[in-house]
Design a protein around this motif. Structure first.
Motif, PDB file in Angstrom:
ATOM      1  N   ASN A   1       8.453  39.452  -1.457  1.00 22.28           N
ATOM      2  CA  ASN A   1       8.421  40.782  -0.857  1.00 22.28           C
ATOM      3  C   ASN A   1       9.497  41.715  -1.398  1.00 22.28           C
ATOM      4  OD1 ASN A   1       9.968  38.788   0.610  1.00 22.28           O
ATOM      5  ND2 ASN A   1      10.484  40.394   2.058  1.00 22.28           N
ATOM      6  N   ARG A   2      10.302  41.258  -2.368  1.00 22.31           N
ATOM      7  CA  ARG A   2      11.258  42.149  -3.038  1.00 22.31           C
ATOM      8  C   ARG A   2      10.803  42.446  -4.468  1.00 22.31           C
ATOM      9  NH1 ARG A   2      17.390  40.552  -1.414  1.00 22.31           N
ATOM     10  NH2 ARG A   2      17.688  42.706  -2.061  1.00 22.31           N
ATOM     11  N   ILE A   3       9.546  42.121  -4.761  1.00 25.82           N
ATOM     12  CA  ILE A   3       9.026  42.274  -6.123  1.00 25.82           C
ATOM     13  C   ILE A   3       7.918  43.320  -6.164  1.00 25.82           C
ATOM     14  CG2 ILE A   3       7.736  41.137  -7.981  1.00 25.82           C
ATOM     15  CD1 ILE A   3       9.216  38.565  -7.324  1.00 25.82           C
ATOM     16  N   VAL A   4       8.021  44.206  -7.125  1.00 26.02           N
ATOM     17  CA  VAL A   4       6.931  45.117  -7.484  1.00 26.02           C
ATOM     18  C   VAL A   4       6.569  44.831  -8.937  1.00 26.02           C
ATOM     19  CG1 VAL A   4       6.294  47.520  -7.955  1.00 26.02           C
ATOM     20  CG2 VAL A   4       7.551  46.947  -5.864  1.00 26.02           C
ATOM     21  N   ILE A   5       5.303  44.567  -9.190  1.00 22.32           N
ATOM     22  CA  ILE A   5       4.825  44.371 -10.555  1.00 22.32           C
ATOM     23  C   ILE A   5       4.018  45.606 -10.934  1.00 22.32           C
ATOM     24  CG2 ILE A   5       3.376  43.001 -12.080  1.00 22.32           C
ATOM     25  CD1 ILE A   5       4.119  40.545 -10.486  1.00 22.32           C
ATOM     26  N   ALA A   6       4.459  46.269 -12.004  1.00 18.17           N
ATOM     27  CA  ALA A   6       3.817  47.512 -12.448  1.00 18.17           C
ATOM     28  C   ALA A   6       3.312  47.340 -13.869  1.00 18.17           C
ATOM     29  CB  ALA A   6       4.807  48.675 -12.374  1.00 18.17           C
ATOM     30  N   ALA A   7       2.169  47.937 -14.162  1.00 18.92           N
ATOM     31  CA  ALA A   7       1.593  47.864 -15.507  1.00 18.92           C
ATOM     32  C   ALA A   7       0.850  49.151 -15.802  1.00 18.92           C
ATOM     33  CB  ALA A   7       0.657  46.668 -15.638  1.00 18.92           C
ATOM     34  N   ALA A   8       0.965  49.606 -17.053  1.00 21.32           N
ATOM     35  CA  ALA A   8       0.260  50.816 -17.476  1.00 21.32           C
ATOM     36  C   ALA A   8      -0.267  50.600 -18.887  1.00 21.32           C
ATOM     37  CB  ALA A   8       1.199  52.025 -17.442  1.00 21.32           C
ATOM     38  N   GLY A   9      -1.524  50.979 -19.096  1.00 20.50           N
ATOM     39  CA  GLY A   9      -2.129  50.840 -20.413  1.00 20.50           C
ATOM     40  C   GLY A   9      -3.596  50.486 -20.294  1.00 20.50           C
ATOM     41  N   ASN A  10      -4.134  49.876 -21.333  1.00 20.61           N
ATOM     42  CA  ASN A  10      -5.548  49.502 -21.361  1.00 20.61           C
ATOM     43  C   ASN A  10      -5.714  48.174 -20.625  1.00 20.61           C
ATOM     44  OD1 ASN A  10      -8.254  49.606 -21.955  1.00 20.61           O
ATOM     45  ND2 ASN A  10      -8.021  48.769 -24.018  1.00 20.61           N
ATOM     46  N   LEU A  11      -5.979  48.254 -19.343  1.00 17.40           N
ATOM     47  CA  LEU A  11      -5.989  47.071 -18.481  1.00 17.40           C
ATOM     48  C   LEU A  11      -7.087  47.178 -17.432  1.00 17.40           C
ATOM     49  CD1 LEU A  11      -4.617  48.274 -15.648  1.00 17.40           C
ATOM     50  CD2 LEU A  11      -2.537  48.051 -16.979  1.00 17.40           C
ATOM     51  N   HIS A  12      -7.301  46.068 -16.734  1.00 18.61           N
ATOM     52  CA  HIS A  12      -8.261  46.028 -15.620  1.00 18.61           C
ATOM     53  C   HIS A  12      -7.526  45.472 -14.408  1.00 18.61           C
ATOM     54  CE1 HIS A  12     -11.602  46.999 -18.287  1.00 18.61           C
ATOM     55  NE2 HIS A  12     -11.122  46.095 -19.130  1.00 18.61           N
ATOM     56  N   HIS A  13      -7.423  46.267 -13.372  1.00 17.13           N
ATOM     57  CA  HIS A  13      -6.625  45.891 -12.198  1.00 17.13           C
ATOM     58  C   HIS A  13      -7.044  44.555 -11.587  1.00 17.13           C
ATOM     59  CE1 HIS A  13      -3.978  46.697  -8.764  1.00 17.13           C
ATOM     60  NE2 HIS A  13      -4.974  46.264  -7.996  1.00 17.13           N
ATOM     61  N   PRO A  14      -8.332  44.297 -11.342  1.00 25.58           N
ATOM     62  CA  PRO A  14      -8.707  43.007 -10.727  1.00 25.58           C
ATOM     63  C   PRO A  14      -8.284  41.806 -11.577  1.00 25.58           C
ATOM     64  CG  PRO A  14     -10.529  44.562 -10.591  1.00 25.58           C
ATOM     65  CD  PRO A  14      -9.516  45.175 -11.510  1.00 25.58           C
ATOM     66  N   GLU A  15      -8.411  41.932 -12.898  1.00 25.75           N
ATOM     67  CA  GLU A  15      -8.034  40.812 -13.773  1.00 25.75           C
ATOM     68  C   GLU A  15      -6.534  40.559 -13.711  1.00 25.75           C
ATOM     69  OE1 GLU A  15      -9.447  41.501 -17.711  1.00 25.75           O
ATOM     70  OE2 GLU A  15     -11.550  41.705 -17.094  1.00 25.75           O
ATOM     71  N   ILE A  16      -5.749  41.635 -13.707  1.00 23.95           N
ATOM     72  CA  ILE A  16      -4.294  41.477 -13.613  1.00 23.95           C
ATOM     73  C   ILE A  16      -3.920  40.832 -12.281  1.00 23.95           C
ATOM     74  CG2 ILE A  16      -2.185  42.808 -13.215  1.00 23.95           C
ATOM     75  CD1 ILE A  16      -2.720  44.436 -15.553  1.00 23.95           C
ATOM     76  N   CYS A  17      -4.537  41.273 -11.202  1.00 25.95           N
ATOM     77  CA  CYS A  17      -4.229  40.691  -9.880  1.00 25.95           C
ATOM     78  C   CYS A  17      -4.546  39.203  -9.847  1.00 25.95           C
ATOM     79  CB  CYS A  17      -5.010  41.429  -8.792  1.00 25.95           C
ATOM     80  SG  CYS A  17      -4.417  43.108  -8.504  1.00 25.95           S
ATOM     81  N   ASP A  18      -5.679  38.818 -10.449  1.00 29.69           N
ATOM     82  CA  ASP A  18      -6.042  37.394 -10.481  1.00 29.69           C
ATOM     83  C   ASP A  18      -5.010  36.586 -11.255  1.00 29.69           C
ATOM     84  OD1 ASP A  18      -8.313  37.846  -8.998  1.00 29.69           O
ATOM     85  OD2 ASP A  18      -9.669  37.908 -10.728  1.00 29.69           O
ATOM     86  N   LEU A  19      -4.589  37.103 -12.413  1.00 30.26           N
ATOM     87  CA  LEU A  19      -3.595  36.403 -13.224  1.00 30.26           C
ATOM     88  C   LEU A  19      -2.265  36.269 -12.480  1.00 30.26           C
ATOM     89  CD1 LEU A  19      -4.224  37.947 -16.750  1.00 30.26           C
ATOM     90  CD2 LEU A  19      -4.374  35.521 -16.168  1.00 30.26           C
ATOM     91  N   ILE A  20      -1.834  37.368 -11.865  1.00 29.73           N
ATOM     92  CA  ILE A  20      -0.547  37.358 -11.149  1.00 29.73           C
ATOM     93  C   ILE A  20      -0.606  36.413  -9.959  1.00 29.73           C
ATOM     94  CG2 ILE A  20       1.015  38.763  -9.748  1.00 29.73           C
ATOM     95  CD1 ILE A  20       0.302  41.125 -11.622  1.00 29.73           C
ATOM     96  N   GLU A  21      -1.727  36.426  -9.234  1.00 27.16           N
ATOM     97  CA  GLU A  21      -1.837  35.541  -8.069  1.00 27.16           C
ATOM     98  C   GLU A  21      -1.748  34.071  -8.483  1.00 27.16           C
ATOM     99  OE1 GLU A  21      -4.010  35.678  -3.814  1.00 27.16           O
ATOM    100  OE2 GLU A  21      -5.142  36.459  -5.528  1.00 27.16           O
ATOM    101  N   LYS A  22      -2.345  33.724  -9.619  1.00 25.87           N
ATOM    102  CA  LYS A  22      -2.295  32.345 -10.098  1.00 25.87           C
ATOM    103  C   LYS A  22      -0.892  31.975 -10.568  1.00 25.87           C
ATOM    104  CE  LYS A  22      -7.130  32.287 -11.618  1.00 25.87           C
ATOM    105  NZ  LYS A  22      -8.034  32.349 -12.788  1.00 25.87           N
TER     106      LYS A  22
END
Length: 413
Positions: free
Chosen positions: A188-209
């Motif tokens: 709860n002290r972490i923010v993960i930010a990304a900008a560029g040619n990406l897909h939000h659902p795919e990033i969320c799945d990767l981060i959750e794993k």
């Protein structure tokens, strides 16, 4: 002002990690950053510098990667991997081609959760950080800002140097580092930010794993700094010229009056066309470098004017600076100067957003300090609505001479 063809999304994982992304389909890269709400303001006088030291240690080897393998993993595909620590934040980030984003996430997840903190590496890194401290102490323009923050906030930890001191760094050991790490590196002290040619659902799945092992923990309380009180401090050290910081505490990042302050700071010391540059350098030739800046935190802020000049010119330079501050308090600025300054600010913002790294930084800071994204249209509206009367009011509040802190570094002679 809002740029088209981008899309911003936010998700929150069960362990409290917040994910904010901006899809920019016309680029081939992604800037990906893991931001922690921890920095030197979370330290005390005995462990000052530990946040920055841990940042270094996370690049010194994990259970499956050596320090060299961490470095080459991203560089081998043409990417860039780095980190920084500030007063209230620590960030680990990568800039990489979109096709290699899963690799960047894997590497950053690895160093954040599986770093070894080997005692031999701690000893080596202590020497590295001590050299970093000594190098910064050889740059008077850097030293004076450390002195200024210490004078401004003392005894609050916002006044601590981010690197720590030789004494504190030498005292670090494995147990102390791991205790601080586990206490502060929570979901709860972490923010993960990304900008560029990406897909939000795919990033969320990767981060959750990859980040599911991080736990959610209560946030530790932070003491709010007090408003500054008038202080005049002189430091006599080896230096070829005098260095001066003059400033005060101000409002927090989320305060709506930030917009008049941004305009005020820009017209006063934001570039070669600013009032201070034109008067102190161009008209009177008293210095080479003079500028002002704002730095905002979650519960406070800093306004500072810096100049470097010959020792014999310090008094005259300060006299001209004070006259300009009085002028802003007593006289309303002209519409032409107001509009030019607004245009400068909006232009600077748009140009900065040509970089995916800057966009990633902006996403993270908006989430950390505002808990939401503020659109470029809203920022533009906030700047456009600033009036000359608001600037004069802010000048009267900010340039209260009973609250101004003055730190001066003078040559030994």
């Amino acid at each position: 002002m809002e740029q088209k063809h981008t899309h911003i999304n936010k998700s929150i994982l069960s362990n409290g990690i917040r994910i904010v992304t901006e899809k920019i389909p016309h680029v081939r890269s992604v800037s990906f950053g893991i931001w922690l709400e921890v920095g030197s303001r979370n330290e005390n006088s005995t462990n000052n510098g530990v946040s920055h030291f841990i940042e270094h240690m996370l690049f010194k080897g994990t259970k499956k990667r050596s320090a060299f393998q961490i470095a080459e993993s991203i560089e081998n595909v043409g990417g860039h991997l780095n980190a920084f620590t500030s007063k209230d934040l620590t960030c680990y980030y990568a800039h990489i081609l979109d096709e290699h984003l899963p690799l960047a996430i894997d590497v950053l997840a690895d160093i954040l959760q599986e770093s070894l903190f080997n005692e031999s590496e701690i000893k080596k890194e202590q020497e590295v950080v001590l050299e970093e401290i000594r190098a910064s102490e050889e740059v008077p323009e850097e030293r004076i800002h450390d002195y200024f923050f210490a004078d401004l906030f003392r005894p609050h930890p916002l006044g601590f140097p981010t690197l720590g001191t030789e004494q504190t760094v030498k005292s670090f050991d494995q147990n102390m580092l791991l205790e601080y790490f586990h206490k502060n590196y929570t979901g709860n002290r972490i923010v993960i930010a990304a900008a560029g040619n990406l897909h939000h659902p795919e990033i969320c799945d990767l981060i959750e794993k990859k980040f599911s092992a991080l736990v959610k923990a209560p946030k530790l309380p932070m003491a709010k700094p007090l408003k500054s009180q008038q202080i005049k401090q002189k430091y006599i050290e080896d230096s070829l010229q005098a260095h001066v910081c003059l400033g005060t505490t101000t409002i927090e990042y989320s305060n709506k009056m930030k917009y008049p302050l941004l305009v005020l700071n820009t017209l006063l010391g934001g570039g070669m066309s600013s009032r201070l540059f034109q008067k102190v350098r161009e008209k009177h030739g008293l210095c080479y470098n003079i500028y002002s800046y704002l730095e905002f935190f979650v519960d406070s802020g800093v306004f500072c004017i810096y100049t470097g000049t010959e020792q014999g010119k310090v008094a005259k330079s300060l006299e001209l600076i004070i006259k300009e501050l009085d002028n802003l308090k007593e006289n309303s600025i002209l519409d032409e100067e107001l509009e030019r300054t607004k245009s400068q600010l909006k232009g600077n913002l748009l140009l900065s957003l040509e970089s995916t790294s800057n966009r990633m930084n902006r996403l993270a800071k908006m989430e950390i300090y505002m808990k939401k994204n503020i659109s470029l249209d809203d920022i533009s509206k906030g700047l456009n609505n600033v009036t000359a009367q608001e600037i004069q009011l802010q000048a009267k509040k900010l340039f209260d001479f009973e609250r101004l802190v003055q730190s001066i570094l003078l040559p030994v002679n």
